[in-house]
Design a protein around this motif. Sequence first.
Motif, PDB file in Angstrom:
ATOM      1  N   HIS A 177       5.006  -5.064 -11.853  1.00 27.39           N
ATOM      2  CA  HIS A 177       4.300  -4.123 -11.003  1.00 27.39           C
ATOM      3  C   HIS A 177       3.311  -3.672 -11.905  1.00 27.39           C
ATOM      4  N   PRO A 178       2.151  -3.583 -11.645  1.00 26.96           N
ATOM      5  CA  PRO A 178       0.876  -3.375 -12.648  1.00 26.96           C
ATOM      6  C   PRO A 178       0.811  -1.961 -12.813  1.00 26.96           C
ATOM      7  N   LEU A 179       1.489  -1.068 -11.883  1.00 26.29           N
ATOM      8  CA  LEU A 179       1.629   0.458 -12.041  1.00 26.29           C
ATOM      9  C   LEU A 179       2.922   0.832 -12.575  1.00 26.29           C
ATOM     10  N   ALA A 180       3.805   0.033 -13.132  1.00 29.37           N
ATOM     11  CA  ALA A 180       5.039   0.383 -13.527  1.00 29.37           C
ATOM     12  C   ALA A 180       4.774   1.355 -14.881  1.00 29.37           C
ATOM     13  N   GLU A 181       4.301   0.922 -15.771  1.00 35.38           N
ATOM     14  CA  GLU A 181       3.970   1.523 -17.038  1.00 35.38           C
ATOM     15  C   GLU A 181       2.960   2.627 -16.875  1.00 35.38           C
ATOM     16  N   VAL A 182       2.039   2.512 -16.303  1.00 39.93           N
ATOM     17  CA  VAL A 182       0.939   3.351 -16.047  1.00 39.93           C
ATOM     18  C   VAL A 182       1.698   4.759 -15.339  1.00 39.93           C
ATOM     19  N   LEU A 183       2.402   4.743 -14.313  1.00 41.77           N
ATOM     20  CA  LEU A 183       2.951   5.752 -13.674  1.00 41.77           C
ATOM     21  C   LEU A 183       4.243   6.247 -14.184  1.00 41.77           C
ATOM     22  N   GLN A 184       4.788   5.287 -14.760  1.00 39.68           N
ATOM     23  CA  GLN A 184       6.079   5.839 -15.688  1.00 39.68           C
ATOM     24  C   GLN A 184       7.198   5.982 -14.585  1.00 39.68           C
ATOM     25  N   VAL A 185       7.387   5.032 -13.503  1.00 40.63           N
ATOM     26  CA  VAL A 185       8.570   5.420 -12.598  1.00 40.63           C
ATOM     27  C   VAL A 185       9.846   5.221 -13.399  1.00 40.63           C
ATOM     28  N   ASP A 186      10.882   6.045 -13.434  1.00 38.56           N
ATOM     29  CA  ASP A 186      11.838   5.695 -13.864  1.00 38.56           C
ATOM     30  C   ASP A 186      12.718   4.480 -13.303  1.00 38.56           C
ATOM     31  N   GLY A 187      13.132   3.729 -14.276  1.00 35.45           N
ATOM     32  CA  GLY A 187      14.020   2.378 -13.701  1.00 35.45           C
ATOM     33  C   GLY A 187      13.154   1.260 -13.611  1.00 35.45           C
ATOM     34  N   GLU A 192      15.282   6.624  -5.943  1.00 31.08           N
ATOM     35  CA  GLU A 192      15.109   7.567  -4.965  1.00 31.08           C
ATOM     36  C   GLU A 192      13.708   7.217  -4.239  1.00 31.08           C
ATOM     37  N   LEU A 193      12.888   6.882  -4.800  1.00 35.29           N
ATOM     38  CA  LEU A 193      11.678   6.425  -3.977  1.00 35.29           C
ATOM     39  C   LEU A 193      11.769   5.116  -3.138  1.00 35.29           C
ATOM     40  N   MET A 194      12.885   4.160  -3.396  1.00 35.35           N
ATOM     41  CA  MET A 194      13.182   3.144  -2.835  1.00 35.35           C
ATOM     42  C   MET A 194      13.675   3.589  -1.592  1.00 35.35           C
ATOM     43  N   ALA A 195      14.659   4.366  -1.653  1.00 35.28           N
ATOM     44  CA  ALA A 195      15.377   4.878  -0.529  1.00 35.28           C
ATOM     45  C   ALA A 195      14.459   5.736   0.575  1.00 35.28           C
ATOM     46  N   LEU A 196      13.401   6.366  -0.113  1.00 30.92           N
ATOM     47  CA  LEU A 196      12.654   7.001   0.808  1.00 30.92           C
ATOM     48  C   LEU A 196      11.666   6.115   1.450  1.00 30.92           C
ATOM     49  N   ASP A 255       0.637  -1.213   0.011  1.00 23.80           N
ATOM     50  CA  ASP A 255      -0.154  -0.010   0.117  1.00 23.80           C
ATOM     51  C   ASP A 255       0.851   1.202   0.082  1.00 23.80           C
ATOM     52  N   ALA A 256       2.019   1.292   1.011  1.00 28.14           N
ATOM     53  CA  ALA A 256       2.824   2.557   0.760  1.00 28.14           C
ATOM     54  C   ALA A 256       3.506   2.714  -0.187  1.00 28.14           C
ATOM     55  N   ALA A 257       4.109   1.438  -1.042  1.00 28.54           N
ATOM     56  CA  ALA A 257       4.727   1.710  -2.155  1.00 28.54           C
ATOM     57  C   ALA A 257       3.808   2.320  -3.392  1.00 28.54           C
ATOM     58  N   THR A 258       2.541   1.965  -3.622  1.00 30.08           N
ATOM     59  CA  THR A 258       1.556   2.016  -4.205  1.00 30.08           C
ATOM     60  C   THR A 258       1.417   3.689  -4.129  1.00 30.08           C
ATOM     61  N   ALA A 259       1.385   4.066  -2.891  1.00 29.70           N
ATOM     62  CA  ALA A 259       1.063   5.463  -2.614  1.00 29.70           C
ATOM     63  C   ALA A 259       2.151   6.500  -2.883  1.00 29.70           C
ATOM     64  N   LEU A 260       3.308   5.941  -2.660  1.00 30.97           N
ATOM     65  CA  LEU A 260       4.377   6.697  -3.288  1.00 30.97           C
ATOM     66  C   LEU A 260       4.589   7.072  -4.612  1.00 30.97           C
ATOM     67  N   MET A 261       4.323   5.818  -5.364  1.00 26.69           N
ATOM     68  CA  MET A 261       4.386   5.746  -6.822  1.00 26.69           C
ATOM     69  C   MET A 261       3.246   6.982  -7.438  1.00 26.69           C
ATOM     70  N   ILE A 289       8.998  -2.570   1.529  1.00 26.97           N
ATOM     71  CA  ILE A 289       8.634  -1.140   0.426  1.00 26.97           C
ATOM     72  C   ILE A 289       9.522  -1.203  -0.740  1.00 26.97           C
ATOM     73  N   PRO A 290      10.894  -1.273  -0.745  1.00 20.20           N
ATOM     74  CA  PRO A 290      11.722  -0.997  -1.690  1.00 20.20           C
ATOM     75  C   PRO A 290      11.605  -2.140  -2.936  1.00 20.20           C
ATOM     76  N   PHE A 291      10.981  -3.294  -2.316  1.00 21.24           N
ATOM     77  CA  PHE A 291      10.727  -4.229  -3.587  1.00 21.24           C
ATOM     78  C   PHE A 291       9.594  -4.022  -4.305  1.00 21.24           C
ATOM     79  N   PHE A 292       8.409  -3.467  -3.503  1.00 24.00           N
ATOM     80  CA  PHE A 292       7.166  -3.315  -4.246  1.00 24.00           C
ATOM     81  C   PHE A 292       7.668  -1.971  -5.511  1.00 24.00           C
ATOM     82  N   ILE A 293       8.563  -1.109  -5.089  1.00 24.33           N
ATOM     83  CA  ILE A 293       8.730   0.099  -6.134  1.00 24.33           C
ATOM     84  C   ILE A 293       9.767  -0.514  -6.923  1.00 24.33           C
TER      85      ILE A 293
END
Length: 301
Positions: free
Chosen positions: A288-298, A133-137, A113-119, A145-149
């Motif tokens: 992760h199903p949000l990876a392409e939708v939210l275009q998190v770099d990397g 940077e999101l993983m470190a945060l 949940d927290a990882a999805t919220a950050l993304m 949490i870093p795994f899901f990001i």
Amino acid sequence: MTQTVLRDCPAPAKLNLFLHVCGRRPDGYHLLQTVFQMVDHGDVLHFALRGDDRIHRANDIPGVPEEQDLIVRALRLLQAEFQRRHGRLPPGIDVTVEKILPMGGGLGGGSSDAATALMAANHLWQAGLDRDELMALGLPLGADIPFFIFGQTAFAEGVGEALQAVDVPDYWYVVIEPGVSVPTAAIFSAEDLTRNTEPVTIADFSRCLVSQTNPSEYGRNDLQAVASRLFPPVARAVEWLGRYGGARMTGSGACVFCAFSTESEADEVLSKVPSEWVAWKAKSLPKHPLAEVLQVDGVID
């Protein structure tokens, strides 16, 4: 025009295909090795920007006060980082959570949940943080949490934050919720917990997949024996599901899973699960199903 709403954002469950405790750091944290696998079953989150700067969870979750919720804490961290970078606070966010995953189940629900919220917030605020940077945060809030990001099946070491992508064939999983909530601290503090398993390598795990049809037959979950002793329903679920394959507990418990090569095999076993348990099937998720939708770099290679 800036996007102000994100609906139906999945927060998938994870399974630990194996989980070894290989030592302990001076600060008391345990050194782990595991393979994390996401599945297409989990919570669903909805986000809407506010007219002020408040971070607010819009619905109650029994047993999780808003101020203690990892979602709220993660978004406040990102909000503070945004302010540090841009010199102003971003808009607040209302978060609504459709809670599907059980607490204390070893499925990583709160961390997911927290990882999805950050993304999602990184996207809505156009904050500009990349994946690392999101993983470190997120890491100070929870080691999962870093795994899901990271966003893909991973071989993990350290406290779970040192991640390397690993290929695992698609599987269907039957997951049993034994009806108990297992506190992680109680498992890791047990005197009889195995803490000296010999380290393995990604190559060791990959060779196993070539010769075996069930990824949960590799290694073991070192936490399972303690959880089974303290929580007999876990032991019963492992014993019952183990009739159909290499069943084991995920994380620190309580949920128990077994892998199957086809959906029909999973359906057959699911139909036989005793009514005393909640049980479900899910398919592995390589990304992760949000990876392409939210275009998190990397996230996307």
